[in-house]
Write a protein that holds these residues in place. Structure first.
Motif, PDB file in Angstrom:
ATOM      1  N   LEU A 230       1.862   0.059   1.302  1.00 37.69           N
ATOM      2  CA  LEU A 230       0.981   0.111   2.467  1.00 37.69           C
ATOM      3  C   LEU A 230       1.735  -0.288   3.734  1.00 37.69           C
ATOM      4  O   LEU A 230       2.582  -1.169   3.710  1.00 37.69           O
TER       5      LEU A 230
ATOM      6  N   GLU B 221      -2.304  -0.871   7.438  1.00 37.06           N
ATOM      7  CA  GLU B 221      -3.093  -0.593   6.241  1.00 37.06           C
ATOM      8  C   GLU B 221      -3.278  -1.854   5.417  1.00 37.06           C
ATOM      9  O   GLU B 221      -4.361  -2.076   4.852  1.00 37.06           O
TER      10      GLU B 221
ATOM     11  N   PHE C  56      -6.738  -3.457   4.300  1.00 42.35           N
ATOM     12  CA  PHE C  56      -6.949  -3.711   2.873  1.00 42.35           C
ATOM     13  C   PHE C  56      -7.437  -5.146   2.640  1.00 42.35           C
ATOM     14  O   PHE C  56      -8.385  -5.380   1.871  1.00 42.35           O
TER      15      PHE C  56
ATOM     16  N   HIS D 187      -7.481   4.857   7.858  1.00 39.82           N
ATOM     17  CA  HIS D 187      -6.672   3.890   7.114  1.00 39.82           C
ATOM     18  C   HIS D 187      -7.214   3.712   5.697  1.00 39.82           C
ATOM     19  O   HIS D 187      -6.440   3.632   4.735  1.00 39.82           O
ATOM     20  N   ARG D 188      -8.526   3.665   5.553  1.00 40.51           N
ATOM     21  CA  ARG D 188      -9.140   3.541   4.223  1.00 40.51           C
ATOM     22  C   ARG D 188      -8.697   4.694   3.331  1.00 40.51           C
ATOM     23  O   ARG D 188      -8.359   4.503   2.150  1.00 40.51           O
TER      24      ARG D 188
ATOM     25  N   ILE E 284      -5.114   4.316   2.286  1.00 40.65           N
ATOM     26  CA  ILE E 284      -4.978   3.229   1.306  1.00 40.65           C
ATOM     27  C   ILE E 284      -5.403   3.712  -0.081  1.00 40.65           C
ATOM     28  O   ILE E 284      -4.718   3.456  -1.075  1.00 40.65           O
TER      29      ILE E 284
END
Length: 235
Positions: free
Chosen positions: A174, A178, A182, A208-209, A212
């Motif tokens: 990541l 990120e 997270f 970003h989700r 990830i």
């Protein structure tokens, strides 16, 4: 006829020695726990070569203290209002000459390299004890990097083995942003709350989700939330 020599006086030399002895390196403390700051201040101010010049409970207040021109910033990693890694990046961008030492409760295996890449000169865990902390402070003030011997061996091992980044854990794959998202997901934060805390748009947080989930090979947001919660519980 030779002139008589003036008697030797130690007044000036003693004054110079005394003046030199009180030149102490200044340290700015950044930690959101007042008791932690108080303990660090007491430890540091007992040293003949170190002194605390200011303290702050968050990055915004820390920037306001920079007019005191500290020699070193001693900062926690988990800070209110802005992530510690982003804080390090900001300081490094605006004041590249200023040394930063991270003192954190978080596992150095996960966080140390990220902090060093962001611009910190060292990383030490709070459980390492006061003696090791003072060693770390002085080493960083001397212009040298500091991590624990175990972490140093790990970093050198990664370099010599030429292993790809992230080979030890999918979390390492990541990006820093990120990684922040997270962690906040693991804390149960909603998209809106994450966006407000990191000063991002909700759309950016959703992007970003997605990244990830792809990097961690998770099928949906529920699986991501469970994974993040479990991961935080192990830290």
């Amino acid at each position: 006829m030779k002139k008589p020599k003036k008697p030797f006086s130690t007044t000036a030399s003693r004054a110079e020695i005394k003046a030199a002895a009180v030149v102490r390196k200044t340290i700015l403390l950044v930690d959101d726990h007042p008791m932690m700051r108080a303990g660090l201040e007491q430890l540091i101010n007992r040293q003949p070569d170190l002194i605390v010049c200011g303290e702050a409970g968050n990055p915004t207040d820390a920037f306001g203290q920079l007019s005191k021109k500290p020699d070193l910033i001693l900062t926690d990693l988990t800070l209110p209002g802005r992530g510690g890694i982003e804080f390090i990046k900001d300081i490094n961008a605006l004041h590249p000459e200023l040394s930063i030492l991270v003192v954190s409760m978080h596992d150095e295996v996960v966080y140390a390299e990220r902090c060093l890449r962001a611009g910190a000169r060292g990383y030490i865990m709070k459980e390492s004890g006061s003696e090791n902390l003072l060693i770390a402070i002085r080493r960083v003030l001397e212009g040298q990097p500091y991590v624990s011997p175990m972490m140093s061996d790990r970093i050198l091992g990664n370099i010599s083995a030429k292993r790809p980044r992230g080979s030890d854990s999918p979390i390492q794959a990541l990006s820093d942003r990120e990684f922040e998202v997270f962690q906040l997901i693991g804390q149960g934060k909603s998209t809106r709350e994450i966006a407000e805390q990191l000063h991002l748009s909700s759309k950016t947080v959703d992007v970003h989700r997605t990244h990830i989930r792809e990097k961690l090979d998770l099928k949906d947001v529920t699986a991501l939330a469970r994974y993040a919660i479990r991961w935080l519980e192990t830290q």
